[in-house]
Write an enzyme that holds these catalytic residues in place. Structure first.
Site, PDB file in Angstrom:
ATOM      1  N   TYR A 192     -17.983  32.838 -19.213  1.00  0.00           N
ATOM      2  CA  TYR A 192     -17.557  33.955 -18.366  1.00  0.00           C
ATOM      3  C   TYR A 192     -18.753  34.534 -17.603  1.00  0.00           C
ATOM      4  O   TYR A 192     -18.674  34.791 -16.396  1.00  0.00           O
ATOM      5  CB  TYR A 192     -16.908  35.029 -19.236  1.00  0.00           C
ATOM      6  CG  TYR A 192     -16.360  36.205 -18.460  1.00  0.00           C
ATOM      7  CD1 TYR A 192     -15.141  36.112 -17.801  1.00  0.00           C
ATOM      8  CD2 TYR A 192     -17.051  37.404 -18.382  1.00  0.00           C
ATOM      9  CE1 TYR A 192     -14.624  37.180 -17.087  1.00  0.00           C
ATOM     10  CE2 TYR A 192     -16.556  38.482 -17.668  1.00  0.00           C
ATOM     11  CZ  TYR A 192     -15.338  38.364 -17.030  1.00  0.00           C
ATOM     12  OH  TYR A 192     -14.842  39.433 -16.326  1.00  0.00           O
TER      13      TYR A 192
ATOM     14  N   VAL B 198      -5.046  30.225  -7.747  1.00  0.00           N
ATOM     15  CA  VAL B 198      -6.211  30.255  -6.857  1.00  0.00           C
ATOM     16  C   VAL B 198      -7.114  29.045  -7.014  1.00  0.00           C
ATOM     17  O   VAL B 198      -8.044  28.867  -6.218  1.00  0.00           O
ATOM     18  CB  VAL B 198      -7.040  31.549  -7.051  1.00  0.00           C
ATOM     19  CG1 VAL B 198      -6.223  32.778  -6.680  1.00  0.00           C
ATOM     20  CG2 VAL B 198      -7.582  31.656  -8.472  1.00  0.00           C
TER      21      VAL B 198
ATOM     22  N   GLY C 263      -4.739  38.246  -8.227  1.00  0.00           N
ATOM     23  CA  GLY C 263      -4.669  38.938  -9.513  1.00  0.00           C
ATOM     24  C   GLY C 263      -4.207  40.370  -9.315  1.00  0.00           C
ATOM     25  O   GLY C 263      -4.624  41.275 -10.032  1.00  0.00           O
TER      26      GLY C 263
END
Length: 260
Positions: free
Chosen positions: A155, A63, A13
């Site tokens: 999250y 990933v 990222g």
């Protein structure tokens, strides 16, 4: 300072936001950078680092795909030699009420934010053990690894997972001279700022453009949002020799928003 002269650093990222700030910081201290992203703009970010005088390559990498992760670390070794520092920064977020949160959103968030960290750590550890040089793993958690926020249970769960994984791995690889630590950024001004302000603001109600994030900033003791450079500074410290007796820790970078 050139604390990382000749060191090979992988940042997932790493093409924007906090990830790019971390890459810039390591580059400024002499590191060789391999930045990865699923986005094609990763090569543009690597080119910007090279224009500033750094040795850097960009790699398109998902990933969540083991073969892609293996190829990423293969590329790093081919370009610069053994990987010394690996920063697991790739992450995604969506915002939804529990009745609207889809199984697909849950799975995708856990895949990128938690499984992605696992796959990169696993591959980095394997290579660090093989080199015998030790290393540093830095995992990006979140303030939501301390205090889950409304409308983002998936999250929060993914970032709590990163924190637990960090502690477990730190114990396992301590005798290999590999440290494993995590960072919890708080409210950081990045490209996600406007998205968060708009979507959370609409869902919570009563907020115009920019008002929600500003109200959150007022809850920070320092009364200001953080920047990518603040997270990058901590990452550089954790990766340095000054931090060689620090492992298994999760450290907040949030202006005092969460003091635990």
């Amino acid at each position: 300072m050139n604390r990382f002269e000749g060191k090979t650093v992988v940042v997932t990222g790493g093409n924007k936001g906090i990830g790019f700030a971390i890459a810039q910081r390591f580059a400024s201290e002499g590191a060789n950078l391999v930045i990865a992203s699923v986005e094609a703009q990763v090569e543009e970010a690597a080119a910007a680092l090279r224009e500033a005088g750094a040795k850097a390559v960009g790699v398109i990498c998902d990933v969540t795909d083991r073969e892609a992760v293996t190829a990423l670390y293969d590329r790093a070794e081919e370009e610069f030699g053994a990987v010394d520092i690996s920063v697991q920064n790739a992450g995604i977020i969506t915002i939804a009420k529990i009745e609207d949160l889809t199984e697909g959103e849950w799975d995708a968030t856990m895949e990128v934010n938690t499984k992605g960290v696992f796959l990169c750590c696993q591959e980095a550890i394997r290579r660090m053990r093989k080199s015998g040089n030790g290393g540093r793993l830095i995992n990006m958690a979140s303030g939501q690894a301390r205090d889950g926020f409304i409308y983002t249970p998936h999250y929060a769960a993914s970032k709590f997972g990163v924190m637990g994984m960090t502690q477990s791995l730190a114990k396992e690889v301590a005798l290999d001279n590999i440290t494993v630590n995590a960072i919890c950024p708080g409210i950081i001004k990045t490209d996600m700022w406007d998205y968060n302000d708009r979507v959370w603001g609409e869902m919570l109600g009563g907020f115009g453009p920019g008002e929600l994030m500003e109200s959150w900033v007022q809850n920070i003791p320092m009364k200001r949002a953080g920047e990518g450079k603040h997270v990058a500074a901590l990452a550089a410290f954790i990766a340095s020799e000054d931090a060689d007796y620090i492992t298994g820790q999760t450290i907040n970078v949030d202006g005092g928003l969460i003091m635990s």
